[in-house]
Design a protein around this motif. Structure first.
Motif, short mmCIF file in Angstrom:
data_model
loop_
_atom_site.label_atom_id
_atom_site.label_comp_id
_atom_site.label_asym_id
_atom_site.label_seq_id
_atom_site.Cartn_x
_atom_site.Cartn_y
_atom_site.Cartn_z
N MET A 144 0.85 -1.17 0.00
CA MET A 144 0.00 0.00 0.00
C MET A 144 0.90 1.24 0.00
O MET A 144 1.80 1.35 0.82
N PRO A 145 0.65 2.19 -0.88
CA PRO A 145 1.47 3.39 -0.91
C PRO A 145 1.10 4.35 0.22
O PRO A 145 -0.01 4.35 0.73
N CYS A 146 2.05 5.18 0.58
CA CYS A 146 1.85 6.21 1.60
C CYS A 146 0.75 7.17 1.12
O CYS A 146 0.78 7.64 -0.01
N PRO A 147 -0.25 7.47 1.97
CA PRO A 147 -1.33 8.36 1.54
C PRO A 147 -0.90 9.82 1.39
O PRO A 147 -1.60 10.61 0.78
N ILE A 148 0.29 10.18 1.87
CA ILE A 148 0.78 11.56 1.75
C ILE A 148 1.62 11.73 0.49
O ILE A 148 1.37 12.61 -0.32
N CYS A 149 2.64 10.89 0.31
CA CYS A 149 3.57 11.08 -0.81
C CYS A 149 3.54 9.95 -1.84
O CYS A 149 4.22 10.04 -2.86
N GLU A 150 2.81 8.89 -1.55
CA GLU A 150 2.64 7.74 -2.44
C GLU A 150 3.87 6.85 -2.60
O GLU A 150 3.90 5.99 -3.48
N LYS A 151 4.91 7.03 -1.75
CA LYS A 151 6.03 6.09 -1.74
C LYS A 151 5.55 4.81 -1.06
O LYS A 151 4.50 4.79 -0.44
N ASP A 152 6.35 3.74 -1.15
CA ASP A 152 6.00 2.49 -0.47
C ASP A 152 5.95 2.74 1.03
O ASP A 152 6.80 3.44 1.58
N ASP A 190 6.24 2.01 5.08
CA ASP A 190 7.21 1.35 5.94
C ASP A 190 6.44 0.72 7.08
O ASP A 190 5.57 1.35 7.67
N GLN A 191 6.76 -0.53 7.41
CA GLN A 191 6.04 -1.26 8.46
C GLN A 191 6.03 -0.48 9.78
O GLN A 191 5.04 -0.49 10.50
N THR A 192 7.09 0.25 10.09
CA THR A 192 7.18 1.01 11.34
C THR A 192 6.16 2.14 11.39
O THR A 192 5.62 2.43 12.46
N TYR A 193 5.90 2.77 10.26
CA TYR A 193 5.01 3.94 10.22
C TYR A 193 3.72 3.68 9.45
O TYR A 193 3.00 4.61 9.11
N ARG A 194 3.44 2.44 9.19
CA ARG A 194 2.29 2.06 8.37
C ARG A 194 1.03 2.80 8.75
O ARG A 194 0.75 2.92 9.93
N PRO A 195 0.29 3.39 7.87
CA PRO A 195 0.34 3.25 6.41
C PRO A 195 1.27 4.26 5.73
O PRO A 195 1.25 4.39 4.53
N PHE A 196 2.07 4.97 6.52
CA PHE A 196 2.95 6.00 5.96
C PHE A 196 4.32 5.44 5.65
O PHE A 196 4.68 4.36 6.10
N CYS A 197 5.13 6.20 4.92
CA CYS A 197 6.47 5.75 4.56
C CYS A 197 7.52 6.22 5.57
O CYS A 197 8.60 5.67 5.63
N SER A 198 7.19 7.24 6.36
CA SER A 198 8.17 7.80 7.28
C SER A 198 7.46 8.55 8.41
O SER A 198 6.26 8.84 8.35
N LYS A 199 8.24 8.90 9.43
CA LYS A 199 7.71 9.68 10.54
C LYS A 199 7.26 11.05 10.03
O LYS A 199 6.26 11.60 10.48
N ARG A 200 7.97 11.61 9.06
CA ARG A 200 7.62 12.91 8.51
C ARG A 200 6.20 12.90 7.92
O ARG A 200 5.39 13.77 8.23
N CYS A 201 5.89 11.90 7.12
CA CYS A 201 4.55 11.82 6.52
C CYS A 201 3.49 11.55 7.59
O CYS A 201 2.39 12.11 7.52
N ALA A 202 3.82 10.72 8.58
CA ALA A 202 2.87 10.47 9.67
C ALA A 202 2.60 11.77 10.43
O ALA A 202 1.45 12.07 10.77
#
Length: 57
Positions: A1-9, A11-23
């Motif tokens: 599932m892509p990140c809902p903010i930037c659409e990158k893949d 990351d399991q740690t921040y799911r559904p986001f790719c990074s802490k920044r997007c979260a």
């Protein structure tokens, strides 16, 4: 599932986001009211009359 903010893949740690920044960006949008959940309840600063016949329809 892509990140809902930037659409990158995501990351399991921040799911559904790719990074802490997007979260954090998503959280900030909720906190500033950019995202809203529709409701029929009056805003917190408005108190509904106790008598239901006084409610405006």
């Amino acid at each position: 599932m892509p990140c809902p903010i930037c659409e990158k893949d995501s990351d399991q740690t921040y799911r559904p986001f790719c990074s802490k920044r997007c979260a954090d960006l998503d959280l900030g949008r909720w906190m500033t009211g950019s995202y809203r959940v529709e409701t029929e309840e009056p805003p917190e600063d408005q108190v509904a009359p106790e008598d239901p016949q006084e409610w405006k329809h």
